[in-house]
Design an enzyme around this catalytic site. Structure first.
Site, PDB file in Angstrom:
ATOM      1  N   SER A  16      -6.033  26.421 -71.885  1.00  0.00           N
ATOM      2  CA  SER A  16      -6.308  25.769 -73.212  1.00  0.00           C
ATOM      3  C   SER A  16      -5.057  25.635 -73.857  1.00  0.00           C
ATOM      4  O   SER A  16      -3.979  25.010 -73.348  1.00  0.00           O
ATOM      5  CB  SER A  16      -7.458  26.605 -74.026  1.00  0.00           C
ATOM      6  OG  SER A  16      -8.420  26.476 -73.235  1.00  0.00           O
ATOM      7  N   ASP A  26      -5.388  19.275 -76.469  1.00  0.00           N
ATOM      8  CA  ASP A  26      -4.597  20.449 -75.915  1.00  0.00           C
ATOM      9  C   ASP A  26      -4.644  20.257 -74.386  1.00  0.00           C
ATOM     10  O   ASP A  26      -4.878  19.314 -74.149  1.00  0.00           O
ATOM     11  CB  ASP A  26      -5.461  21.558 -76.382  1.00  0.00           C
ATOM     12  CG  ASP A  26      -6.789  21.717 -75.803  1.00  0.00           C
ATOM     13  OD1 ASP A  26      -7.376  20.633 -75.451  1.00  0.00           O
ATOM     14  OD2 ASP A  26      -7.368  22.945 -75.537  1.00  0.00           O
ATOM     15  N   ASP A  83      -5.923  21.268 -71.791  1.00  0.00           N
ATOM     16  CA  ASP A  83      -7.265  20.824 -71.008  1.00  0.00           C
ATOM     17  C   ASP A  83      -8.120  19.943 -71.556  1.00  0.00           C
ATOM     18  O   ASP A  83      -9.310  19.665 -71.092  1.00  0.00           O
ATOM     19  CB  ASP A  83      -7.974  22.208 -70.638  1.00  0.00           C
ATOM     20  CG  ASP A  83      -8.715  23.029 -71.832  1.00  0.00           C
ATOM     21  OD1 ASP A  83      -8.047  22.826 -72.714  1.00  0.00           O
ATOM     22  OD2 ASP A  83      -9.805  23.564 -71.747  1.00  0.00           O
ATOM     23  N   ASP A 125     -10.191  19.904 -74.426  1.00  0.00           N
ATOM     24  CA  ASP A 125     -11.280  19.847 -74.908  1.00  0.00           C
ATOM     25  C   ASP A 125     -11.243  20.127 -76.485  1.00  0.00           C
ATOM     26  O   ASP A 125     -12.180  20.333 -77.478  1.00  0.00           O
ATOM     27  CB  ASP A 125     -12.280  21.426 -74.583  1.00  0.00           C
ATOM     28  CG  ASP A 125     -11.414  22.443 -74.557  1.00  0.00           C
ATOM     29  OD1 ASP A 125     -10.294  22.430 -75.020  1.00  0.00           O
ATOM     30  OD2 ASP A 125     -11.886  23.463 -74.209  1.00  0.00           O
TER      31      ASP A 125
END
Length: 460
Positions: free
Chosen positions: A106, A250, A252, A254
């Protein structure tokens, strides 16, 4: 260097000693435990797991280790390659898979990576399931498949496009209004997979995208957590390009944050507030966020006649309470939008589409939209943990000190004052105590955080 095992997955720094970092042996160990746990859930002949990764440097290495471990357990793997967390989440049920793994840490810096584990619904595992996997991993009792029963790997790199199709098909995404608005947007993809997915989505919506750090090299050009102090380049680009606003995600994809046309942060906390305002205006209902999120969501929800509830921190906790309360939208104040009409997972692509729909229909500048919402200011600080620090004892002392205030202790200690609050909790993803505060002004929020940190330091 460290290895953290929690309901958020197995997260650690690359290299170093086995059992203390995310080494190849640790990746194989926990992938094995996950695969064995999956096979314990159902007695069937074929098992399938979807695997994708963000663009961080260690991703390909970790993914190959994880996928081939699953193959060794007789599990078939659908390899999405470079992907996003929400893309893997929607792929799991579409592929009728038994689970999914996303290789991403993340918002953590490039030296980190993680295995984020999903169930057959494409949702994160709960605490009980995560504990069982850790138990299997630590037991060391693992049995693998013989040569005639090995799994296989099949590639499917179309899922980002499929994900975008799913977003565009959502009833509340007003494609016509967005295209007519003729938006120009700067996108900071932090050199990860958001640099692939977000510009593709914008193109399909008729939005001009100016790309900033959209090459998926894994060499993050700045701290990948989408906070104001890390985004000076985006701020300058929005002003220079005379863009309508800026988007940052970010690694990834999400978490989602916006920057207004003046190069000022819209406020990561207000991503969910704005998207909820739009959804609630079309489909009145309830909302949920975690205890560390702004009070503004409560205010907006009540304005639309709904009920707001707060969960413990952690996506799985938010989702559980959303289902219980039939929430029409929810998420986390870190810019995570969970929209059940799409799926029960934080999704920046869904957030972008809802935000653009809101902006197009209101025909307002982003700065004007921001001032239309209740104004709260947040401070997000942290205290680094040392081995001799007894976090539970510290939180108990803080709880006793403020026993005369409104306290919530389902996740650390949250102290609600009349016009402000503070939430103290041990992080699930980093060796820190998080100190979140909110108040009517930034000065008051910062001062409250500093006061609490000083009190903790005096007793630790």
């Amino acid at each position: 260097m460290t290895l953290i095992k929690s309901i958020s997955g197995i997260r650690g720094t690359i290299g170093g000693d086995v059992g203390e970092n995310l080494t190849p042996i640790d990746a194989v160990k926990f992938a094995s435990a996950y695969g064995i746990w999956l096979k314990q859930q159902r007695n069937k002949k074929n098992y399938r797991v979807v695997v994708g990764r963000d663009a961080r440097i260690s991703g390909e290495m970790i993914q190959n280790l994880v996928m081939n471990t699953l193959v060794g357990l007789g599990i078939h793997v659908i390899d999405l390659g470079l992907s996003t967390t929400p893309t893997v989440e929607i792929a799991v049920p579409m592929e009728h898979a038994d689970g999914g793994i996303i290789l991403t840490a993340s918002h953590n810096p490039k030296q980190w990576n993680a295995l984020k584990l999903l169930n057959a619904k494409g949702e994160f595992l709960n605490g009980e399931e995560g504990a069982k996997i850790l138990e299997i991993a630590e037991s060391g009792s693992m049995s693998f498949s013989d040569v005639d029963s090995l799994g296989r790997i099949s590639k499917n790199e179309a899922y980002i496009d499929i994900h975008i199709d799913e977003v565009l098909n959502l009833k509340l995404v007003n494609k016509e209004a967005i295209e007519a608005a003729d938006f120009k947007v700067v996108v900071d993809g932090v050199n990860s997979t958001g640099g692939i997915a977000i510009p593709l989505l914008l193109d399909r919506l008729g939005v001009e995208a100016v790309k900033l750090y959209c090459e998926p090299t894994g060499h993050f050009p700045h701290n990948p957590e989408p906070l104001k102090e890390h985004l000076t380049d985006l701020s300058e680009a929005v002003v220079k390009e005379r863009a309508d606003f800026g988007i940052v995600v970010d690694p990834d994809v999400d978490r989602l944050a916006f920057m207004d046309e003046k190069g000022e942060m819209f406020g990561e906390e207000y991503t969910l507030v704005a998207c909820a305002d739009y959804v609630l205006s079309k489909t009145p209902g309830n909302t949920v966020s975690n205890m560390s999120s702004t009070r503004a969501l409560r205010d907006i929800t009540e304005k639309h006649g709904g009920t707001y509830e707060a969960s413990a921190v952690g996506e799985v906790n938010v989702v559980e309470l959303m289902k219980k309360n039939n929430a029409v939208i929810g998420g986390e104040g870190n810019g995570g939008i969970i929209y059940p009409d799409s799926h029960y997972g934080r999704d920046a692509l869904v957030g972008v589409a809802l935000f653009l729909s809101l902006l197009a229909e209101k025909q307002m500048k982003v700065s004007e939209l921001r001032v239309s919402y209740p104004s709260y200011f947040m401070s997000k600080k942290k205290i680094e943990l040392t081995p001799d620090l007894d976090v539970d004892a510290i939180l108990k002392q803080m709880e006793a000190k403020y026993a005369h205030e409104t306290l919530t202790t389902i996740d650390g200690v949250k102290i609600d004052f009349a016009n402000s609050w503070v939430h103290l909790r041990k992080s699930n993803t980093e060796p820190i105590i998080r100190v979140y505060t909110e108040a009517p002004t930034q000065k008051e929020a910062d001062e409250l955080a500093d006061k609490i940190i000083a009190e903790i330091n005096s007793i630790s």
